[in-house]
Design an enzyme around this catalytic site. Structure first.
Site, mmCIF file in Angstrom:
data_model
loop_
_atom_site.group_PDB
_atom_site.id
_atom_site.type_symbol
_atom_site.label_atom_id
_atom_site.label_comp_id
_atom_site.label_asym_id
_atom_site.label_seq_id
_atom_site.Cartn_x
_atom_site.Cartn_y
_atom_site.Cartn_z
ATOM 1 N N THR A 1 32.959 -2.993 -22.630
ATOM 2 C CA THR A 1 33.235 -3.901 -21.587
ATOM 3 C C THR A 1 32.326 -4.834 -21.444
ATOM 4 O O THR A 1 31.136 -3.993 -20.935
ATOM 5 C CB THR A 1 34.357 -3.740 -20.549
ATOM 6 O OG1 THR A 1 35.428 -3.678 -21.585
ATOM 7 C CG2 THR A 1 35.063 -5.097 -20.568
ATOM 8 N N THR B 1 34.818 -1.620 -15.938
ATOM 9 C CA THR B 1 35.029 -1.140 -17.060
ATOM 10 C C THR B 1 35.231 0.424 -17.457
ATOM 11 O O THR B 1 35.585 0.805 -16.980
ATOM 12 C CB THR B 1 33.328 -1.088 -17.955
ATOM 13 O OG1 THR B 1 33.465 -1.259 -18.953
ATOM 14 C CG2 THR B 1 32.574 -0.749 -16.598
#
Length: 306
Positions: free
Chosen positions: A170, A221
């Site tokens: 991400t 993430t």
């Protein structure tokens, strides 16, 4: 007040002996460009919300990262995009999941926050809303790169099992502006070969994205399912607000809790005083930060190559 900006470009199996130098260089250049975009806003007295959106959009347009153009492919060979944004002043938030044609998912998330009565829109409805708001639309193929296509082929050839070695993760941004307001944004293409409409933590407020002027702004993430179960971003902020924990201590504790659930990944956070923190449980995490005191771009946990 001290302004502060921190960004990440995902985490995973990035090691100096395994990450091609040209790939590392592309990531560092991309992170630096995202810092430039956010720093220009914050240093001139702009808002943290504008800064995190601007930084995230730069990363979404950079195929070196798993967000926007360059996102990983789902099992059917298409890209599905998720994003969220949150304003720490009043905890307004917007999110989108499963976008297929909207070029800037983070801007679609902001449009949901500012121009709809909702927090989360998904799939065709989210793209339709973005079109109605005048956001740029592209063909789904525009997001796809040969590298990501090859990654999907590799995973499918192995039976569809997730391969951590080729997950880059991400992107996210957190910021504190000169007025002491914080904001967070997160955007992702999710997991390679994901199926059944899977949605991870990034667009879920409190899991992968959270911002509260009473505590901190957070972006995550990693393995989204574990961050969802830990309600990681909100948990980090709650530890600060309710127990008075230090920012770094709260981040480390939440990351450890994610680990007890079988998850690995990373977190970035800033406080309303401009303090910044990061941490990760993988070999590397693309990350960078900037403030009036200077800036830093990093990839690995060991001393950085300059």
């Amino acid at each position: 007040m001290n302004w502060s900006l921190m960004i990440h470009g995902g985490c995973g199996a990035m090691r100096p002996d395994r990450l091609p130098p040209e790939q590392e260089d592309r990531a560092r250049v991309g992170l630096s460009a995202a810092l430039d975009a956010g720093e220009a806003i914050l240093a001139s007295g702009g808002s943290s919300l504008d800064a995190v959106e601007a930084a995230a959009r730069v990363l979404e347009d950079n195929p070196a990262f798993n967000a926007g153009r360059g996102s990983v492919l789902a099992a059917d060979g298409r890209v599905e995009l998720d994003a969220a944004i949150m304003d720490g002043r009043d905890r307004r938030a917007g999110a989108v999941a499963g976008l297929a044609t909207t070029r800037a998912p983070v801007s679609a998330a902001r449009a949901v926050m500012e121009h709809s009565p909702h927090v989360l829109l998904t799939y065709a409805g989210a793209d339709r809303f973005a079109r109605e708001r005048g956001l740029d639309q592209v063909a789904n193929d525009w997001f796809i790169t040969p590298e990501r296509r090859a990654q999907l082929d590799k995973v499918l050839a192995a039976g569809g099992a997730f391969d951590a070695d080729i997950k880059y993760g991400t992107i996210g941004a957190v910021a504190c502006d000169m007025a002491g307001h914080v904001a967070a944004a997160t955007s992702t293409g999710g997991l390679t070969a994901k199926r059944w409409g899977r949605i991870g933590d990034s667009p879920l407020i409190g899991a992968g994205t959270y911002a509260d002027d009473r505590a901190a702004a957070v972006s995550a993430t990693g393995l989204g399912e574990a961050f969802i179960r830990a309600v990681a971003a909100h948990e980090l902020a709650a530890r600060i607000r309710l127990t008075g924990a230090r920012l770094q201590d709260a981040l480390d504790a939440v990351l450890a809790d994610v680990g007890t659930l079988g998850g690995t990944g990373g977190l970035i956070a800033v406080s309303p005083t401009g303090e910044a923190a990061w941490g990760f449980s993988t070999p590397g995490m693309y990350r960078a930060r900037a403030s009036a005191a200077g800036r830093e771009v990093a990839v690995y946990s060991e001393p950085e190559r300059r």
